[in-house]
Design a protein around this motif. Structure first.
Motif, PDB file in Angstrom:
ATOM      1  N   LEU A   2       0.675  -1.150  -0.020  1.00 11.93           N
ATOM      2  CA  LEU A   2       0.096  -0.095  -0.041  1.00 11.93           C
ATOM      3  C   LEU A   2       0.848   1.260   0.067  1.00 11.93           C
ATOM      4  CD1 LEU A   2      -2.645   1.443   0.073  1.00 11.93           C
ATOM      5  CD2 LEU A   2      -2.541   1.298   2.655  1.00 11.93           C
ATOM      6  N   PHE A   3       1.668   1.294   0.954  1.00 14.40           N
ATOM      7  CA  PHE A   3       2.716   2.433   0.682  1.00 14.40           C
ATOM      8  C   PHE A   3       3.558   2.749  -0.628  1.00 14.40           C
ATOM      9  CE2 PHE A   3       3.548   1.881   5.545  1.00 14.40           C
ATOM     10  CZ  PHE A   3       2.537   2.593   6.116  1.00 14.40           C
ATOM     11  N   ARG A   4       3.716   1.602  -1.185  1.00 15.50           N
ATOM     12  CA  ARG A   4       4.286   1.742  -2.486  1.00 15.50           C
ATOM     13  C   ARG A   4       3.375   2.368  -3.437  1.00 15.50           C
ATOM     14  NH1 ARG A   4       6.042  -3.010  -3.194  1.00 15.50           N
ATOM     15  NH2 ARG A   4       8.086  -2.546  -2.119  1.00 15.50           N
ATOM     16  N   GLN A   5       2.067   1.965  -3.518  1.00 22.86           N
ATOM     17  CA  GLN A   5       1.117   2.396  -4.399  1.00 22.86           C
ATOM     18  C   GLN A   5       0.796   3.792  -4.038  1.00 22.86           C
ATOM     19  OE1 GLN A   5      -1.746  -0.451  -3.404  1.00 22.86           O
ATOM     20  NE2 GLN A   5      -1.732  -1.475  -5.136  1.00 22.86           N
ATOM     21  N   LEU A   6       0.786   4.217  -2.623  1.00 24.26           N
ATOM     22  CA  LEU A   6       0.525   5.733  -2.371  1.00 24.26           C
ATOM     23  C   LEU A   6       1.785   6.511  -2.780  1.00 24.26           C
ATOM     24  CD1 LEU A   6      -0.922   5.164   1.160  1.00 24.26           C
ATOM     25  CD2 LEU A   6      -2.288   5.573  -0.809  1.00 24.26           C
ATOM     26  N   GLU A  62      -7.500  13.350  -6.586  1.00 20.73           N
ATOM     27  CA  GLU A  62      -7.090  14.659  -6.027  1.00 20.73           C
ATOM     28  C   GLU A  62      -7.312  14.228  -4.421  1.00 20.73           C
ATOM     29  OE1 GLU A  62      -5.311  16.914  -7.160  1.00 20.73           O
ATOM     30  OE2 GLU A  62      -5.775  16.823  -9.265  1.00 20.73           O
ATOM     31  N   ARG A  63      -8.415  13.849  -3.798  1.00 18.80           N
ATOM     32  CA  ARG A  63      -8.440  13.723  -2.481  1.00 18.80           C
ATOM     33  C   ARG A  63      -7.649  12.775  -1.883  1.00 18.80           C
ATOM     34  NH1 ARG A  63      -9.432  17.042   0.624  1.00 18.80           N
ATOM     35  NH2 ARG A  63     -10.115  15.368   2.121  1.00 18.80           N
ATOM     36  N   ILE A  64      -7.594  11.622  -2.763  1.00 20.01           N
ATOM     37  CA  ILE A  64      -6.700  10.272  -2.300  1.00 20.01           C
ATOM     38  C   ILE A  64      -5.463  10.806  -2.040  1.00 20.01           C
ATOM     39  CG2 ILE A  64      -5.924   7.931  -2.771  1.00 20.01           C
ATOM     40  CD1 ILE A  64      -8.867   8.261  -1.679  1.00 20.01           C
ATOM     41  N   VAL A  65      -4.843  11.669  -2.774  1.00 20.88           N
ATOM     42  CA  VAL A  65      -3.391  12.146  -2.973  1.00 20.88           C
ATOM     43  C   VAL A  65      -3.146  13.070  -1.734  1.00 20.88           C
ATOM     44  CG1 VAL A  65      -1.863  13.933  -3.700  1.00 20.88           C
ATOM     45  CG2 VAL A  65      -2.760  12.394  -5.208  1.00 20.88           C
ATOM     46  N   VAL A  66      -4.336  13.800  -1.043  1.00 19.61           N
ATOM     47  CA  VAL A  66      -3.771  14.381  -0.020  1.00 19.61           C
ATOM     48  C   VAL A  66      -3.839  13.321   1.333  1.00 19.61           C
ATOM     49  CG1 VAL A  66      -5.124  15.958   1.864  1.00 19.61           C
ATOM     50  CG2 VAL A  66      -5.260  16.440  -0.636  1.00 19.61           C
ATOM     51  N   TRP A  67      -4.435  12.304   1.406  1.00 20.83           N
ATOM     52  CA  TRP A  67      -4.396  11.347   2.340  1.00 20.83           C
ATOM     53  C   TRP A  67      -3.149  10.475   2.135  1.00 20.83           C
ATOM     54  CZ3 TRP A  67      -7.109  10.411   6.745  1.00 20.83           C
ATOM     55  CH2 TRP A  67      -8.309  11.151   6.637  1.00 20.83           C
ATOM     56  N   ALA A  68      -3.003  10.213   0.828  1.00 28.72           N
ATOM     57  CA  ALA A  68      -1.603   9.357   0.580  1.00 28.72           C
ATOM     58  C   ALA A  68      -0.438  10.470   1.215  1.00 28.72           C
ATOM     59  CB  ALA A  68      -1.408   9.560  -0.523  1.00 28.72           C
ATOM     60  N   GLN A  69      -0.273  11.590   1.165  1.00 25.52           N
ATOM     61  CA  GLN A  69       0.879  12.483   1.382  1.00 25.52           C
ATOM     62  C   GLN A  69       0.789  12.541   3.162  1.00 25.52           C
ATOM     63  OE1 GLN A  69      -0.488  15.948  -0.438  1.00 25.52           O
ATOM     64  NE2 GLN A  69       0.966  15.889  -2.160  1.00 25.52           N
ATOM     65  N   ARG A  70      -0.434  12.721   3.726  1.00 27.70           N
ATOM     66  CA  ARG A  70      -0.483  12.289   5.149  1.00 27.70           C
ATOM     67  C   ARG A  70       0.016  11.402   5.711  1.00 27.70           C
ATOM     68  NH1 ARG A  70      -6.127  14.088   7.161  1.00 27.70           N
ATOM     69  NH2 ARG A  70      -5.464  15.927   5.813  1.00 27.70           N
ATOM     70  N   ILE A  71      -0.473  10.168   5.194  1.00 32.23           N
ATOM     71  CA  ILE A  71      -0.144   8.838   5.471  1.00 32.23           C
ATOM     72  C   ILE A  71       1.564   8.566   5.405  1.00 32.23           C
ATOM     73  CG2 ILE A  71      -0.527   6.271   4.952  1.00 32.23           C
ATOM     74  CD1 ILE A  71      -3.224   7.004   4.345  1.00 32.23           C
ATOM     75  N   LEU A  72       2.090   9.108   4.286  1.00 31.89           N
ATOM     76  CA  LEU A  72       3.450   8.631   4.023  1.00 31.89           C
ATOM     77  C   LEU A  72       4.211   9.639   4.983  1.00 31.89           C
ATOM     78  CD1 LEU A  72       3.324   8.582   0.114  1.00 31.89           C
ATOM     79  CD2 LEU A  72       3.684   6.711   1.597  1.00 31.89           C
TER      80      LEU A  72
END
Length: 319
Positions: A2-6, A62-72
């Motif tokens: 999952l981290f790699r996908q994000l 676009e919304r998922i990218v915001v979450w992805a940046q926060r998660i990473l």
């Protein structure tokens, strides 16, 4: 996985090009595309608008990218925290700075590297103030040096560092010619200790580019004095200003903090600008979030201890 996908999705949103995103992630383009397709299946939403070429992210993307940046960012902060507990702070500190403040960055990063020898530092020194805030929000930076003269949006913490003030940088001969007979006094050597903004406006100037906030600050003081000088040369580099003044053909208005980097080269003078005398606060900015990034916290703690203003005030205005 999952981290790699994000990571791949975030890289694609930044690069806006599959091949460049793949290069950034050091994978093949098919591997990156397939990983993002699998993420779309797992989330059951389309993330990328695909055509013959990359056409951007969907609203969901676009919304998922915001979450992805926060998660990473949280993942990296967790790793840094664990490493700091085990072996001391390590990893990479990412600092952004507006060009006029970049001369003072070393006053923080120098002692930071001494205190944390396992940390490497990456400095982006030619950013506009808005870019710093955006990259802090996107977790591309740990901290930034920028102007604090305006109220920042919610979600940021600040540590005031020093007040930026301005000097007229010119050659000794140009100073003598341009200010002969002017109203300000002279020092014991017969030289002018200061210059006025009006005097500066009548010199052939090279200044920072109009799009830069540092230039807008300077223009604001000129306008306050009822002046509208037209510079002969504009640049996005403070170093280029020094280089042009050194030729003897131009003068410039530069932040006093940059004397920390270049000093006052032989044959040149740096005269404090008065009438009016203006300063602009500069400080360290980080994202206000809990838990705070261990890198941001360490730099903030150090910034509260280091006397940046005192170090800059000890700089001479003249050789």
């Amino acid at each position: 996985m999952l981290f790699r996908q994000l990571e791949y999705l975030v890289a694609l949103s930044r690069e806006r090009h599959f091949a460049r995103a793949a290069d950034l992630c050091r994978v093949s383009q098919p591997a990156l595309s397939e990983a993002i397709r699998k993420l779309e299946v797992e989330l059951d939403v389309p993330l990328v608008r695909r055509g013959r070429t990359y056409e951007g992210l969907t609203p969901e993307g676009e919304r998922i990218v915001v979450w992805a940046q926060r998660i990473l960012a949280d993942r990296d902060a967790l790793k840094d925290e664990v490493d700091a507990l085990r072996t001391g702070l390590g990893g990479r500190l990412r600092v952004g700075s507006v060009p006029t403040a970049s001369g003072a960055v070393s006053l923080l990063t120098g002692p930071f590297c001494v205190a944390h020898p396992l940390v490497t530092v990456e400095i982006s020194s030619d950013l506009q103030a808005g870019d710093i805030l955006r990259r802090l929000r996107d977790f591309d930076l740990d901290a930034g040096l920028t102007y604090l003269h305006e109220e920042l949006p919610d979600g940021f913490r600040t540590v005031p560092l020093y007040d930026e003030r301005y000097v007229l940088l010119t050659t000794v001969t140009a100073t003598a010619g341009a200010t002969a007979g002017a109203g300000a006094g002279v020092d014991g050597s017969g030289q002018r200790p200061t210059a006025t903004w009006e005097e500066a406006a009548h010199l052939p100037l090279c200044l920072l580019s109009r799009a830069m906030q540092g230039r807008r600050m300077v223009d604001g003081v000129f306008e306050e004095a009822g002046l509208r000088p037209e510079p002969r040369v504009e640049t996005d580099s403070v170093g280029t200003l020094f280089a042009h003044v050194r030729t003897g053909r131009w003068a410039s208005v530069v932040p006093h903090a940059w004397l920390h980097v270049f000093g006052v080269p032989p044959g040149m003078r740096a005269l404090p600008l008065v009438e009016p005398a203006r300063t602009v606060p500069v400080g360290l900015v980080t994202v206000a979030r809990e838990p705070e990034s261990v890198m941001a916290r360490a730099l903030t703690d150090l910034a509260q201890e280091v006397d940046v203003a005192g170090a800059l005030e000890r700089l001479p205005d003249t050789p």
